[in-house]
Design an enzyme around this catalytic site. Sequence first.
Site, mmCIF file in Angstrom:
data_model
loop_
_atom_site.group_PDB
_atom_site.id
_atom_site.type_symbol
_atom_site.label_atom_id
_atom_site.label_comp_id
_atom_site.label_asym_id
_atom_site.label_seq_id
_atom_site.Cartn_x
_atom_site.Cartn_y
_atom_site.Cartn_z
ATOM 1 N N LYS A 81 0.861 -1.172 0.000
ATOM 2 C CA LYS A 81 0.000 0.000 0.000
ATOM 3 C C LYS A 81 0.903 1.230 0.000
ATOM 4 O O LYS A 81 1.869 1.295 0.770
ATOM 5 C CB LYS A 81 -0.901 -0.014 1.240
ATOM 6 C CG LYS A 81 -1.880 1.163 1.338
ATOM 7 C CD LYS A 81 -2.724 1.026 2.599
ATOM 8 C CE LYS A 81 -3.699 2.182 2.762
ATOM 9 N NZ LYS A 81 -4.532 2.036 3.985
ATOM 10 N N SER A 157 -9.179 3.004 3.156
ATOM 11 C CA SER A 157 -8.174 3.578 2.292
ATOM 12 C C SER A 157 -7.330 2.532 1.558
ATOM 13 O O SER A 157 -6.536 2.884 0.684
ATOM 14 C CB SER A 157 -7.254 4.491 3.104
ATOM 15 O OG SER A 157 -6.544 3.757 4.091
ATOM 16 N N SER A 181 -9.979 0.728 7.318
ATOM 17 C CA SER A 181 -9.364 0.740 5.996
ATOM 18 C C SER A 181 -8.860 -0.599 5.500
ATOM 19 O O SER A 181 -8.475 -0.718 4.343
ATOM 20 C CB SER A 181 -8.211 1.752 5.966
ATOM 21 O OG SER A 181 -8.694 3.068 6.090
#
Length: 501
Positions: A81, A157, A181
Amino acid sequence: MSTQNPSAISSHIPDALDLAERIRRGECDAAEVLLSAIARCDAINPRINAVIGDLREHAKAGLKHARTGDAPFAGVPFLLKDLSMDLAGYGTSQGNAALARRPVAQTDAVVRRWEQAGLLIFGKTNTPELGLKAITEPVAFGPTRNPWNLDHTPGGSSGGAAAAVAAGIVPAAAAGDGGGSIRIPAAYCGLFGLKPSRGRVSCAPQFDEQWEGAVSTHTISRTVRDSAALLDVIAGPEPGDPFIVQPPARPFSQELQAPTQRLRIALSTASPIGGAVDAAWSRAASDCGQLLQSLGHHVEWIDPVGDGMQLARDYLTMYFGQVAAQLTWWQQQGVPASAFETDTQALGLIGRGLAAGDYALARARWNSPMRALGQLFTRFDLYLTPTCAQPPARIGELAAPRWQRTALQLILRFGLDGVLRRSGLVEQLAFDNLHRTPFTQLANLTGTPAMSVPWALDDNGLPVGVQFGAAWGREDLLFQLATQLEQERPWGHWRPPVFAA
């Protein structure tokens, strides 16, 4: 609500452990597996925009270790990520173009541990700017699209991570969770996602803890066993960590073979902040409760834990303050606030307007949900809810209307932060967005582990997930129950329509 869509059913999809075992036995070559993942990414990513950073040469350089090592995931392709997961020599964009151009000097401990486990990191996944939204639509890199329906968000996210796994680019991908997230994108993309207990995974060397301890790092995966084994390789302290978390009694991967004990499970489908809960998501938790009863567990309906409205307000206070702190830090590093999105700047203005005493008081109130949840776990082993209250939004649906963006830009240009605070505009927008995902923040503020488990597809063919929370340090119970559910209602064979492209 459909439990399975015939168009989403296909043959077995190898998970990360399966790939590693095939490479170890010589049934396939690590270089071929990596090149296949890269080719898959090149073919599908233009449609979903999940991967926005190219690290394929870095991955190829690591192949020599994959060929000779005995690490548990040797040769398995993997994605980071692009937020709070630094790899030395490369930029970490955090969803921002200016930050992407700034190479970092050191590798984060969790990234080092992933690579020591043999994972080959060949790219970075998309994230909203600074990880601030439950959608993944950064201005710098464009929106990530849900492989189940390209008109919808995969959540955020960790939206890029979830989309990449759902689309079959990688079997698992790195993710982080500061308010849902990991769990929200996992639910929206038909995947498994577990947020570990506070302190289970080190934030070293950048942080002692992130967002007052609300943030945890782990992965989104297709299978429960991958999640357990991946947590085994990253769990544990680093020198200088603020406190040492007692290790589990045995590796998490061994919990999957343990007999599932009869569990006491609390169930609630009501939004903790009073909003509407979509019928498919409410029904999923109810149906899951019925299945658990049939499997011999005790399930009992309860009201939402604690004061959900106060928790939401205190969460937003932390959120605004942390954005202000991040923007100030970046300004000290030579990146002006104007390099960030209008929404981010507005959040920072709200945060700068907070009195230190107000922030400290809101943080102190985190004790209330901690104690309420602690009391719940004296009577129950797990807490079951829908993962989300609403299905994934359409791309662009949650963007501020043009008049609001124009108003925010004028306020920022002329420094009218007092006007912004008095208007309540930003606070209301943030609170409105929480109505879609009100179930996940409790685990972040209390530091407890929680997981989202795939349950079904709704009438529109979009995945629906259910969430389980456990007491601090009890990831073992979550993995045990997830394994039982995975056996009773398998989801590993689900494939979104993008597979047919």
